[in-house]
Design a protein around this motif. Structure first.
Motif, short mmCIF file in Angstrom:
data_model
loop_
_atom_site.label_atom_id
_atom_site.label_comp_id
_atom_site.label_asym_id
_atom_site.label_seq_id
_atom_site.Cartn_x
_atom_site.Cartn_y
_atom_site.Cartn_z
N PHE A 166 0.82 -1.22 0.00
CA PHE A 166 0.00 0.00 0.00
C PHE A 166 0.85 1.26 0.00
CE2 PHE A 166 -3.32 -2.89 0.88
CZ PHE A 166 -4.49 -2.24 0.54
N LEU B 256 -1.97 4.92 2.22
CA LEU B 256 -2.70 4.87 3.49
C LEU B 256 -2.71 6.20 4.24
CD1 LEU B 256 -1.67 1.33 4.79
CD2 LEU B 256 -3.89 2.02 3.89
N MET B 257 -1.70 7.05 4.00
CA MET B 257 -1.65 8.32 4.73
C MET B 257 -2.85 9.21 4.40
SD MET B 257 -0.19 10.18 7.01
CE MET B 257 -0.34 11.92 7.48
N ILE C 16 -5.75 8.38 4.69
CA ILE C 16 -6.76 8.15 5.73
C ILE C 16 -6.77 9.32 6.71
CG2 ILE C 16 -7.47 6.66 7.64
CD1 ILE C 16 -6.12 4.32 6.12
N VAL C 17 -5.56 9.77 7.08
CA VAL C 17 -5.46 10.91 8.00
C VAL C 17 -5.81 12.21 7.28
CG1 VAL C 17 -3.97 12.22 9.56
CG2 VAL C 17 -3.65 9.74 9.34
N THR C 18 -5.10 12.50 6.20
CA THR C 18 -5.21 13.85 5.62
C THR C 18 -6.59 14.11 5.03
OG1 THR C 18 -4.23 13.08 3.54
CG2 THR C 18 -2.74 14.04 5.16
N TYR D 170 -4.60 19.03 3.47
CA TYR D 170 -5.41 19.87 4.36
C TYR D 170 -4.75 21.19 4.75
CZ TYR D 170 -2.45 17.92 7.97
OH TYR D 170 -1.37 17.55 8.70
N MET E 104 0.99 9.16 10.80
CA MET E 104 1.76 7.98 10.37
C MET E 104 3.22 8.40 10.26
SD MET E 104 -0.79 6.08 7.66
CE MET E 104 -2.49 5.68 8.17
#
Ligand SMILES: NC(=O)c1ccc[n+]([C@@H]2O[C@H](COP(=O)([O-])OP(=O)(O)OC[C@H]3O[C@@H](n4cnc5c(N)ncnc54)[C@H](OP(=O)(O)O)[C@@H]3O)[C@@H](O)[C@H]2O)c1
Ligand SMILES: NC(=O)c1ccc[n+]([C@@H]2O[C@H](COP(=O)([O-])OP(=O)(O)OC[C@H]3O[C@@H](n4cnc5c(N)ncnc54)[C@H](OP(=O)(O)O)[C@@H]3O)[C@@H](O)[C@H]2O)c1
Lengths: 295, 295
Positions: free
Chosen positions: A220, A223-224, A226-228, B67, B208
């Motif tokens: 993957f 995946l980061m 998911i946060v941003t 963001y 992360m």
């Protein structure tokens, strides 16, 4: 004495199950007159047998705990056994589509949903409910005839992920990004979709069929996001939600009456063909809900 | 004329930023008498400067949207600049802990929470709020002195993930599994934690940091647990929640008054030491909230 056929679980597969090695048709005789029935027991004659991807998950080492118990070596594979539509549209897969979309996807009119394995038992229902709710619906599937079927269902866009570039297709078909991803496959598709999701998007983690028989995990890269992008990813198991099955069936029957929902079944004749049909399901050769007609 | 120091963004780093190549201290003069101020403008003298991991995310190609906007090459790095505790416990990192834990973690008395980067600006607050709420609190951090600090904070268990086996420690310290994972690091730790989560567990996707400077993505093996254990993973950005900052600060000040919360700061003297302090933050050499004391 009448004979009774069963598909026996012989050994735990590492990748795809091999017929004869891991699963096998066995014919036994059944003495109906003297069958040992306890008080209140009923002996049923099966008409239809459902084959579903989760059955692959039950072919595991029994020490690995999960939401359904593993199959026992030497015993028959268990499955669901009611009348055709009750194992499909109005049954477990249709209910899975309904619960996953409504509870986790939380669809809102005007949003864009993307569905993988979109012509399958679950996916085709997700797409049609989403159309009823006024979403822009995009799907992927593994053959051109499956894509043609998605067009017939009035999907707003669909592509064959085996012959097209997933990233390019999503860029073209979802110019305003994706608000809901109904994920049936996991792996590479999920990774690419993450980069197309909008802020506050929801990922319905329904299944990861691309991983069930493949021991090389996907790497993957996204995946980061998911946060941003404040993404929600949530798994669910349809079994947890059966208190809502009545309201689901009521709503679905209404849609059926109004001709708002179609359902494609892939009917296989004879239990002797069940092992191969199961393999076809795991390799994408099925087209629609796989049902074995026993008699 | 007084001099004015700034850390200038020089070039986009690929892995860890290199001082002199990607970021650099530049001293300029500032003419206070004739400084161009519009009506209502105020010229401030900074006392403290906050260094935070998100600043690494701003050192990106400006074409990648996120963001917060990317830093401009040739301009100074911007940061938050109020009084010490207002950039730490009562400021952005403390508020991040509070929002992530309450809104996504939804902690319930008696549950088990695991926190990575647990001694950091965010992590130490998460753990202490979770203790106040009656959870079993386990943390990981990257040095033995950090672990000692977690013991002082009355964590129920803590381990140095650099010298111990994460999987074994979690097996030992979380015999009843994990209900909430507050994830500050992503990557391998997240993957291992997935296998220790209970059904219906929540993963607070806060950051992360293990991935920010590393271009070799971790190969995830346990994502299928998201489906089978009905896991929720949700990202968030604290900026979205500032309408709740007053109630956060009120509650936090109350806890401070009652001696229920401690806060470790890692204070660096002089802006000339800020670039190195930022590197230390990205490599785990900081211990607590990194604050640069300017004057
Ligand atoms: N969470 C729950 O409670 C729940 C309940 C039911 C089902 N599920 C999951 O939902 C998903 C769909 O199930 P279903 O019953 O509707 O099955 P289905 O879609 O009717 O059949 C499986 C389909 O998956 C696709 N596929 C197979 N191997 C693949 C691979 N390596 N990579 C990508 N796609 C592959 C194929 O379609 P293409 O030709 O389009 O690739 C195949 O037709 C499965 O992951 C299943 O485990 C979850
Ligand atoms: N979502 C939001 O709105 C939001 C807001 C603020 C912060 N954050 C995120 O929250 C996390 C913690 O931030 P913070 O301000 O509290 O920083 P911090 O924990 O004070 O400092 C960063 C810590 O991360 C750990 N670390 C560094 N490199 C690592 C690696 N390669 N692998 C594993 N751990 C590593 C180190 O601790 P160890 O020695 O213990 O490894 C280091 O001390 C970061 O991921 C940050 O991006 C998110």
């Amino acid at each position: 004495m009448p004979s009774n056929n069963g598909i026996i679980f012989k050994a735990i597969p590492d990748g795809y199950p091999v017929i004869g090695e891991h699963i096998e048709l066995v014919t036994r005789e059944i003495d109906i007159e003297n069958f040992p029935l306890a008080d209140g027991d009923i002996l049923v004659k099966n008409q239809y047998l459902s084959l579903d991807p989760y059955m692959r998950g039950r072919m595991r080492n029994p020490q690995i705990k999960s939401y359904v118990k593993s199959y026992e070596i030497g015993k028959a594979l268990e499955g669901h056994v009611p009348k055709s539509y009750f194992i499909g549209l109005l049954g477990m897969p249709g209910f899975t589509a309904y619960i996953g979309l409504n509870k986790i996807g939380k669809p809102k009119e005007g949003e864009t949903i993307f569905i993988s394995a979109a012509s399958g038992a679950v996916g085709q229902v997700v797409g049609q409910i989403a159309k009823i709710k006024g979403l822009r619906v995009i799907g992927s599937a593994g053959s051109d005839s499956k894509i043609k079927y998605l067009d017939e269902l009035n999907f707003d866009g669909a592509f064959n992920y085996k012959t097209r570039n997933i990233d390019e297709e999503l860029t073209k078909l979802c110019p305003n990004g994706i608000d809901i991803y109904f994920d049936n496959v996991g792996g590479e598709t999920l990774d690419i979709v993450l980069s197309h999701l909008n802020d506050n998007a929801r990922v319905v983690a329904c299944g990861m069929i691309s991983r069930y028989n493949d021991n090389n995990p996907h790497v993957f890269k996204n995946l980061m996001y998911i946060v941003t992008k404040r993404i929600l990813i949530q798994g669910f198991i349809v079994l947890d939600h059966y208190q809502e099955v009545d309201s689901f069936q009521k709503e679905m029957r209404e849609w059926l009456k109004q001709d708002k929902i179609k359902y494609k079944e892939d009917i296989v004749e004879g239990i002797q063909n069940a092992p191969e049909a199961f393999l076809n399901l795991l390799t994408g050769k099925n087209f629609g809900k796989v049902i074995v007609k026993i008699c």
